[in-house]
Design an enzyme around this catalytic site. Structure first.
Site, PDB file in Angstrom:
ATOM      1  N   GLN A  10     -21.640 -14.801  13.494  1.00 23.98           N
ATOM      2  CA  GLN A  10     -21.620 -14.806  14.808  1.00 23.98           C
ATOM      3  C   GLN A  10     -21.653 -13.235  15.308  1.00 23.98           C
ATOM      4  O   GLN A  10     -20.307 -12.920  14.443  1.00 23.98           O
ATOM      5  CB  GLN A  10     -20.444 -15.515  15.090  1.00 23.98           C
ATOM      6  CG  GLN A  10     -20.845 -16.603  16.367  1.00 23.98           C
ATOM      7  CD  GLN A  10     -20.376 -17.479  17.000  1.00 23.98           C
ATOM      8  OE1 GLN A  10     -19.732 -18.814  15.617  1.00 23.98           O
ATOM      9  NE2 GLN A  10     -19.670 -19.049  17.876  1.00 23.98           N
ATOM     10  N   SER A  94     -19.783 -15.382   7.010  1.00 23.37           N
ATOM     11  CA  SER A  94     -19.477 -16.703   7.709  1.00 23.37           C
ATOM     12  C   SER A  94     -20.340 -17.422   7.760  1.00 23.37           C
ATOM     13  O   SER A  94     -20.459 -17.830   6.053  1.00 23.37           O
ATOM     14  CB  SER A  94     -18.217 -16.301   9.177  1.00 23.37           C
ATOM     15  OG  SER A  94     -17.786 -17.379   9.503  1.00 23.37           O
ATOM     16  N   LEU A  95     -20.929 -17.719   8.530  1.00 18.50           N
ATOM     17  CA  LEU A  95     -22.264 -18.591   8.635  1.00 18.50           C
ATOM     18  C   LEU A  95     -23.362 -18.214   8.248  1.00 18.50           C
ATOM     19  O   LEU A  95     -24.280 -19.028   7.557  1.00 18.50           O
ATOM     20  CB  LEU A  95     -22.090 -18.688  10.136  1.00 18.50           C
ATOM     21  CG  LEU A  95     -23.606 -17.890  10.551  1.00 18.50           C
ATOM     22  CD1 LEU A  95     -24.774 -18.155  10.801  1.00 18.50           C
ATOM     23  CD2 LEU A  95     -22.935 -17.642  12.664  1.00 18.50           C
ATOM     24  N   ARG A 119     -20.309 -27.431  11.894  1.00 23.25           N
ATOM     25  CA  ARG A 119     -19.602 -26.795  11.707  1.00 23.25           C
ATOM     26  C   ARG A 119     -18.850 -25.854  12.961  1.00 23.25           C
ATOM     27  O   ARG A 119     -17.365 -25.841  13.018  1.00 23.25           O
ATOM     28  CB  ARG A 119     -20.540 -25.462  10.893  1.00 23.25           C
ATOM     29  CG  ARG A 119     -19.260 -24.258  10.554  1.00 23.25           C
ATOM     30  CD  ARG A 119     -19.475 -23.038   9.080  1.00 23.25           C
ATOM     31  NE  ARG A 119     -18.839 -22.770   8.808  1.00 23.25           N
ATOM     32  CZ  ARG A 119     -18.412 -21.088   9.485  1.00 23.25           C
ATOM     33  NH1 ARG A 119     -19.731 -20.755  10.064  1.00 23.25           N
ATOM     34  NH2 ARG A 119     -17.941 -19.902   8.888  1.00 23.25           N
ATOM     35  N   HIS A 203     -10.949 -19.190  10.483  1.00 19.44           N
ATOM     36  CA  HIS A 203     -10.525 -18.495   9.374  1.00 19.44           C
ATOM     37  C   HIS A 203      -9.374 -18.391   9.654  1.00 19.44           C
ATOM     38  O   HIS A 203      -8.874 -17.340   8.911  1.00 19.44           O
ATOM     39  CB  HIS A 203     -11.316 -16.854   9.134  1.00 19.44           C
ATOM     40  CG  HIS A 203     -13.007 -17.417   9.369  1.00 19.44           C
ATOM     41  ND1 HIS A 203     -13.879 -18.535   8.043  1.00 19.44           N
ATOM     42  CD2 HIS A 203     -13.997 -17.144  10.009  1.00 19.44           C
ATOM     43  CE1 HIS A 203     -14.841 -17.985   8.527  1.00 19.44           C
ATOM     44  NE2 HIS A 203     -15.355 -17.074   9.590  1.00 19.44           N
ATOM     45  N   GLN A 252     -14.408 -21.794   2.582  1.00 18.66           N
ATOM     46  CA  GLN A 252     -14.679 -20.642   3.830  1.00 18.66           C
ATOM     47  C   GLN A 252     -14.327 -20.811   4.956  1.00 18.66           C
ATOM     48  O   GLN A 252     -13.302 -20.010   5.576  1.00 18.66           O
ATOM     49  CB  GLN A 252     -16.075 -20.401   4.000  1.00 18.66           C
ATOM     50  CG  GLN A 252     -16.450 -19.318   4.394  1.00 18.66           C
ATOM     51  CD  GLN A 252     -17.872 -19.645   5.417  1.00 18.66           C
ATOM     52  OE1 GLN A 252     -17.952 -20.238   6.369  1.00 18.66           O
ATOM     53  NE2 GLN A 252     -18.781 -18.442   5.015  1.00 18.66           N
TER      54      GLN A 252
END
Length: 313
Positions: A10, A94-95, A119, A203, A252
């Protein structure tokens, strides 16, 4: 020397991304159609036409970025490229780990889109608006940043969320604690401590409700062993075991994105070239700062596809 494919997270989103891929490759256009069908809405129109403020929303940006990455992959494959034959490892920021896994066949494009929509919504809903925050800390040793987080937390949550490399760490947690930690980092000699315009403290331990939702969501989709190993954000080790991958994806949500270590791991394990597949060139820039002797490339446009095919053979 090996090649690895990385997939952006992102912040790389931009209105118009992936449009020329869809225009020039029918296989790429079908990815956007699959995502639209899976979500039951015209996300493609939002990706290509905006408005930007709507695309920036976490629940939209996450599946949108995955769609662009997978469109680039399908464009490569339409010209005969084989991930299994040409790439040693995949990883995503991440994503982007979901994009990497979809590219490697762990889940379908449609399921990846639905997982990322879940998510994004879950991460947004985990903490009431205004109660969480994130800050980028530039030019301070990790031990000093962690010490500032511990001092600022005082019973609440404040932790390192992203180790992006190149002297950039991102902290996340309760707003008052993050603001105090950023001030302490400046006092300890950080070049910059910048509060980030984000919608939630990603996170961090505050994301625990979202982790529970993702555990259930991942249990409900069909999973296959990826055709190449994925190097996990949270463990910086490769695996092809579907159950272990799902466990790591749950971890994660609250765990640190260890991107500096990931790039260093690639360099230590025979990877000479990193390609960033999807929108933007954020990961390429980070990789060059982390490990100067590693080559980088980006595959986000039709021209990039042609250049990568020529280079990869």
């Amino acid at each position: 020397m090996a090649v690895a494919f990385t997939f952006p997270g992102q912040g790389s989103q931009a209105v118009g991304m992936g449009k020329d891929l869809a225009d020039q490759f029918p296989e790429a256009r079908r990815v956007f159609e699959e995502v639209d069908a899976a979500l039951g809405e015209n996300l493609s129109k939002l990706i290509w036409e905006g408005p930007e403020e709507t695309l920036m929303l976490t629940a939209n940006a996450q599946p949108a970025l995955m769609a662009v990455s997978l469109a680039a992959m399908r464009a490569l494959e339409a010209r005969g490229f084989s991930l299994k034959d040409k790439v040693a490892y995949v990883a995503g920021h991440s994503l982007g780990e979901y994009s990497a896994l979809a590219a490697a066949g762990f889940v379908s494009v449609g399921d990846a889109a639905k997982l990322l929509r879940t998510r994004g919504n879950a991460m947004q809903a985990a903490v009431p608006a205004g109660e969480g925050a994130m800050a980028a800390i530039i030019g301070l040793e990790q031990a000093d940043v962690e010490a500032a987080c511990a001092e600022a937390a005082k019973g609440s949550v404040c932790q390192v969320a992203n180790d992006n490399g190149g002297g950039q760490l991102v902290i996340s947690g309760a707003k008052t604690a993050v603001e105090l930690a950023a001030k302490l980092c400046t006092e300890k000699g950080a070049k910059r401590a910048l509060m980030l315009q984000v919608s939630a403290p990603f996170h961090s331990a505050l994301m625990a409700p979202a982790a529970d939702i993702m555990r259930e969501a991942l249990a409900g989709v069909e999973k296959q062993a990826p055709v190449v190993p994925v190097v996990s954000n949270v463990t910086v080790t490769p695996t092809s075991d579907p159950d272990e991958i799902a466990r790591r994806l749950v971890q994660q949500v609250t765990g640190r994105v260890r991107w500096r270590e990931t790039v260093e791991w690639f360099g230590a394990n025979g990877v000479a070239t990193l390609y960033e597949v999807g929108a933007g060139k954020v990961l390429s820039g980070l990789a060059r700062r982390i490990k100067r002797d590693i080559a980088t490339g980006a595959i986000g446009t039709a021209a990039d596809v042609e250049a990568a095919l020529a280079a990869l053979g």
